[in-house]
Design a protein around this motif. Structure first.
Motif, short mmCIF file in Angstrom:
data_model
loop_
_atom_site.label_atom_id
_atom_site.label_comp_id
_atom_site.label_asym_id
_atom_site.label_seq_id
_atom_site.Cartn_x
_atom_site.Cartn_y
_atom_site.Cartn_z
N ILE A 90 0.84 -1.20 0.00
CA ILE A 90 0.00 0.00 0.00
C ILE A 90 0.87 1.25 0.00
N GLU B 80 0.73 4.20 -2.89
CA GLU B 80 0.47 5.60 -2.53
C GLU B 80 1.67 6.49 -2.83
N LYS B 81 2.87 5.95 -2.68
CA LYS B 81 4.08 6.72 -2.99
C LYS B 81 4.07 7.13 -4.48
N PHE C 204 1.42 7.26 -6.43
CA PHE C 204 0.29 8.15 -6.67
C PHE C 204 0.64 9.58 -6.25
N ILE C 205 1.21 9.73 -5.08
CA ILE C 205 1.58 11.07 -4.58
C ILE C 205 2.62 11.72 -5.49
N THR D 278 1.07 3.22 -10.55
CA THR D 278 0.05 3.04 -9.50
C THR D 278 -1.04 2.09 -9.98
N ASP E 25 -2.17 -1.44 -8.55
CA ASP E 25 -3.54 -1.52 -8.00
C ASP E 25 -4.52 -1.07 -9.07
N HIS F 95 -7.41 1.55 -8.33
CA HIS F 95 -7.09 2.87 -7.76
C HIS F 95 -7.78 3.92 -8.64
N GLN G 251 -8.62 7.08 -8.19
CA GLN G 251 -8.02 8.42 -8.30
C GLN G 251 -6.89 8.44 -9.31
#
Length: 113
Positions: free
Chosen positions: A2, A6-7, A9-10, A31, A35, A38, A40
């Motif tokens: 996870i 998220e890393k 994505f950010i 990302t 996943d 995801h 977003q």
């Protein structure tokens, strides 16, 4: 797992905010590959592609406008930016931008401003 998702994505989101759409697309792609659900990343990836495509179109239009006015420096700059944004040698837009850039450089050598 996870944290890695998220890393990326950010990182993509930061690039998106800074207008670096190609890098954002790469990060969002990583990302999504990690996943697939995801949402977003999927939304921002589509938005980044749209913004990059709009930017390419804008540079191509500007380059054509500067070509008509024989403004060599701006002409070459616009098509150079388009080439960097497209970043796909097999793309028809890339080939068009490259030929326009070559034409500009040739005319400039022949005595342009």
């Amino acid at each position: 797992y996870i944290f890695s998702v998220e890393k990326h994505f950010i990182s993509g989101f930061r690039d998106f905010q800074n207008g670096n759409y190609s890098r954002a697309i790469d990060s969002f792609g990583t990302t999504i590959a990690t996943d697939q659900h995801h949402t977003q990343a999927q939304q921002y990836s589509r938005s980044a592609r749209k913004k990059r495509d709009d930017l390419i179109d804008s540079q191509m239009r500007d380059g054509t406008k500067y070509r008509e006015k024989m403004m060599y420096q701006r002409w070459s700059s616009a098509f150079e930016k388009a080439i960097v944004l497209i970043n796909n040698i097999n793309s028809k837009q890339y080939q068009l931008a490259s030929s326009q850039l070559e034409e500009c450089r040739t005319l400039k050598k022949e005595g342009g401003r």
